[in-house]
Design a protein around this motif. Structure first.
Motif, PDB file in Angstrom:
ATOM      1  N   LYS A  13     106.447  58.687  85.665  1.00  0.00           N
ATOM      2  CA  LYS A  13     105.493  58.019  84.772  1.00  0.00           C
ATOM      3  C   LYS A  13     105.766  56.515  84.740  1.00  0.00           C
ATOM      4  CE  LYS A  13     104.677  61.907  81.604  1.00  0.00           C
ATOM      5  NZ  LYS A  13     104.853  62.391  80.204  1.00  0.00           N
ATOM      6  N   GLU A  14     107.046  56.147  84.723  1.00  0.00           N
ATOM      7  CA  GLU A  14     107.411  54.725  84.717  1.00  0.00           C
ATOM      8  C   GLU A  14     106.938  54.038  85.996  1.00  0.00           C
ATOM      9  OE1 GLU A  14     111.389  51.830  84.638  1.00  0.00           O
ATOM     10  OE2 GLU A  14     111.620  54.025  84.570  1.00  0.00           O
ATOM     11  N   LYS A  21     104.113  64.073  93.793  1.00  0.00           N
ATOM     12  CA  LYS A  21     105.323  63.791  93.017  1.00  0.00           C
ATOM     13  C   LYS A  21     105.913  65.083  92.445  1.00  0.00           C
ATOM     14  CE  LYS A  21     103.227  59.634  93.116  1.00  0.00           C
ATOM     15  NZ  LYS A  21     101.890  59.403  93.695  1.00  0.00           N
ATOM     16  N   ARG A  43     107.464  67.511  89.757  1.00  0.00           N
ATOM     17  CA  ARG A  43     107.182  67.684  88.341  1.00  0.00           C
ATOM     18  C   ARG A  43     108.279  68.519  87.688  1.00  0.00           C
ATOM     19  NH1 ARG A  43     101.732  66.776  87.071  1.00  0.00           N
ATOM     20  NH2 ARG A  43     101.659  68.488  85.563  1.00  0.00           N
ATOM     21  N   ASP A  78     104.578  55.159  88.105  1.00  0.00           N
ATOM     22  CA  ASP A  78     103.108  55.198  88.129  1.00  0.00           C
ATOM     23  C   ASP A  78     102.518  54.027  87.341  1.00  0.00           C
ATOM     24  OD1 ASP A  78     103.034  57.503  89.631  1.00  0.00           O
ATOM     25  OD2 ASP A  78     102.566  58.837  87.952  1.00  0.00           O
ATOM     26  N   ASP A  79     103.080  53.776  86.171  1.00  0.00           N
ATOM     27  CA  ASP A  79     102.578  52.686  85.316  1.00  0.00           C
ATOM     28  C   ASP A  79     102.806  51.325  85.980  1.00  0.00           C
ATOM     29  OD1 ASP A  79     101.751  54.446  83.386  1.00  0.00           O
ATOM     30  OD2 ASP A  79     103.504  54.207  82.095  1.00  0.00           O
ATOM     31  N   TYR A 104     114.005  57.413  91.429  1.00  0.00           N
ATOM     32  CA  TYR A 104     112.554  57.436  91.641  1.00  0.00           C
ATOM     33  C   TYR A 104     112.214  57.967  93.035  1.00  0.00           C
ATOM     34  CZ  TYR A 104     113.153  54.386  87.640  1.00  0.00           C
ATOM     35  OH  TYR A 104     113.546  53.881  86.432  1.00  0.00           O
ATOM     36  N   GLU A 155     104.809  69.256  84.055  1.00  0.00           N
ATOM     37  CA  GLU A 155     104.333  67.936  83.659  1.00  0.00           C
ATOM     38  C   GLU A 155     105.094  66.886  84.456  1.00  0.00           C
ATOM     39  OE1 GLU A 155     105.104  67.561  79.530  1.00  0.00           O
ATOM     40  OE2 GLU A 155     107.271  67.846  79.726  1.00  0.00           O
ATOM     41  N   SER A 156     104.608  65.668  84.453  1.00  0.00           N
ATOM     42  CA  SER A 156     105.234  64.595  85.227  1.00  0.00           C
ATOM     43  C   SER A 156     106.617  64.265  84.676  1.00  0.00           C
ATOM     44  CB  SER A 156     104.365  63.335  85.201  1.00  0.00           C
ATOM     45  OG  SER A 156     103.142  63.552  85.831  1.00  0.00           O
ATOM     46  N   GLU A 157     107.533  63.927  85.593  1.00  0.00           N
ATOM     47  CA  GLU A 157     108.839  63.428  85.189  1.00  0.00           C
ATOM     48  C   GLU A 157     108.664  62.057  84.543  1.00  0.00           C
ATOM     49  OE1 GLU A 157     111.811  64.712  85.445  1.00  0.00           O
ATOM     50  OE2 GLU A 157     111.732  66.337  86.924  1.00  0.00           O
ATOM     51  N   GLU A 158     109.529  61.731  83.582  1.00  0.00           N
ATOM     52  CA  GLU A 158     109.436  60.441  82.896  1.00  0.00           C
ATOM     53  C   GLU A 158     109.629  59.281  83.877  1.00  0.00           C
ATOM     54  OE1 GLU A 158     108.438  59.870  79.798  1.00  0.00           O
ATOM     55  OE2 GLU A 158     108.085  62.034  79.731  1.00  0.00           O
TER      56      GLU A 158
END
Length: 324
Positions: A311-312, A232, A234, A314-315, A122, A305-308
């Motif tokens: 996304k984790e 971030k 991408r 960010d959430d 991350y 697009e955002s990396e997975e």
């Protein structure tokens, strides 16, 4: 979400306050004094109370340490508003001093996130942050302000990302069994001095302020907004070629791909710094424009697009805002 804090309790004679502690014979508080050779009088005290460091002189008392350690056996966890009030009142009772009136000189505000992958996955995806310098020291990623704390070398503001379990083990602390094999990411906002100015807070920030709802919300918003300001990394969209309709789309896609493949988190900043050093532009706003356009090219929304993993994270950050 509080961890380490530094308080300054002014308006009292710190020497007398420490002597009162010594007379009470508290076994948990260890104090050493410094003697003025000329007069034979005690000019200062320093010592410890649990995970807190204590310093005192005739002008007041300074106390610095981990607030969670007052209520918990470690600082793996941080404190919410309610627990913060309890910790400060407990500290007041132990020292026989009203710490609620102590000025907050510095603080660390953050929390942990249990992640699905190793923490470095991350951290490497967190790029540049406006007005803060990105730097890695060991396993920790920092975003530091240029300004320094008064009389010290710490940045006035810092964002920190690190593996909390790895840090705990370095400090010879054995994590609870529930965290033994967990990927625990800590994200902190650290403020070292000039808190009112940094937070644009009009009131006096004392220990009691820390568990004031409005102040806590302000601090949490700052913590959240700083994270969102970080650019971030991408990844290229699968099948992005179908979105290319004209030559300019193809050129933009190629530039984005090349920049992303060859860009380190500070590469664009380094290039813009070289432009500044060479005094390429007479208008200083042009340097910012170049930087923004390069980042825009890197993160071309049409092909990236955002990396997975981002996304984790960010959430996780977003979900934390729901807690009081």
């Amino acid at each position: 979400m509080y961890d380490k804090v530094k308080f300054g309790l002014f308006g009292i004679n710190g020497i007398e306050a420490m002597q009162s502690i010594i007379e009470r014979g508290s076994e948990d508080i260890i104090l050493n004094n410094s003697i003025d050779i000329a007069t034979g009088e005690i000019k200062s005290y320093n010592g410890s109370f649990g995970r807190f460091r204590i310093g005192a002189n005739p002008r007041g008392v300074y106390i610095e340490g981990s607030l969670p350690s007052i209520l918990l056996p470690n600082n793996i966890y941080t404190l919410n508003r309610k627990d913060t009030a309890e910790a400060i009142n407990s500290l007041s009772s132990s020292l026989n001093l009203d710490m609620n009136n102590a000025k907050v000189l510095s603080l660390e505000f953050g929390t942990n996130f249990i992640m699905s992958k190793p923490i470095n996955n991350y951290i490497t995806l967190l790029g540049e942050c406006p007005n803060l310098k990105r730097m890695c020291l060991g396993d920790t990623l920092y975003f530091n302000s240029k300004g320094k704390s008064n009389g010290g070398d710490k940045p006035l503001k810092a964002l920190c990302f690190y593996d909390k379990i790895k840090q705990a083990k370095k400090e010879k602390f054995t994590p609870p069994p529930m965290f033994e094999d967990v990927n625990l990411l800590r994200y902190e906002l650290r403020l070292n001095g000039r808190l009112s100015n940094q937070l644009k807070y009009s009131g006096y920030i004392d220990a009691e302020t820390l568990y004031n709802e409005d102040f806590y919300t302000l601090l949490k918003d700052q913590w959240y907004n700083h994270y969102n300001a970080i650019r971030k990394k991408r990844k290229t969209k699968i099948g992005y070629m179908k979105d290319i309709k004209k030559p300019s789309d193809a050129i933009g896609a190629f530039i984005a791909d090349v920049l992303r493949e060859n860009n380190t988190p500070n590469k664009i900043d380094e290039f813009v710094s070289q432009l500044r050093d060479a005094k390429v532009f007479s208008n200083p706003n042009y340097y910012t424009r170049v930087k923004n356009e390069l980042y825009k090219a890197v993160n071309n929304a049409n092909i990236t697009e955002s990396e997975e993993d981002i996304k984790e994270l960010d959430d996780a950050i977003k979900n934390q805002m729901a807690y009081k």
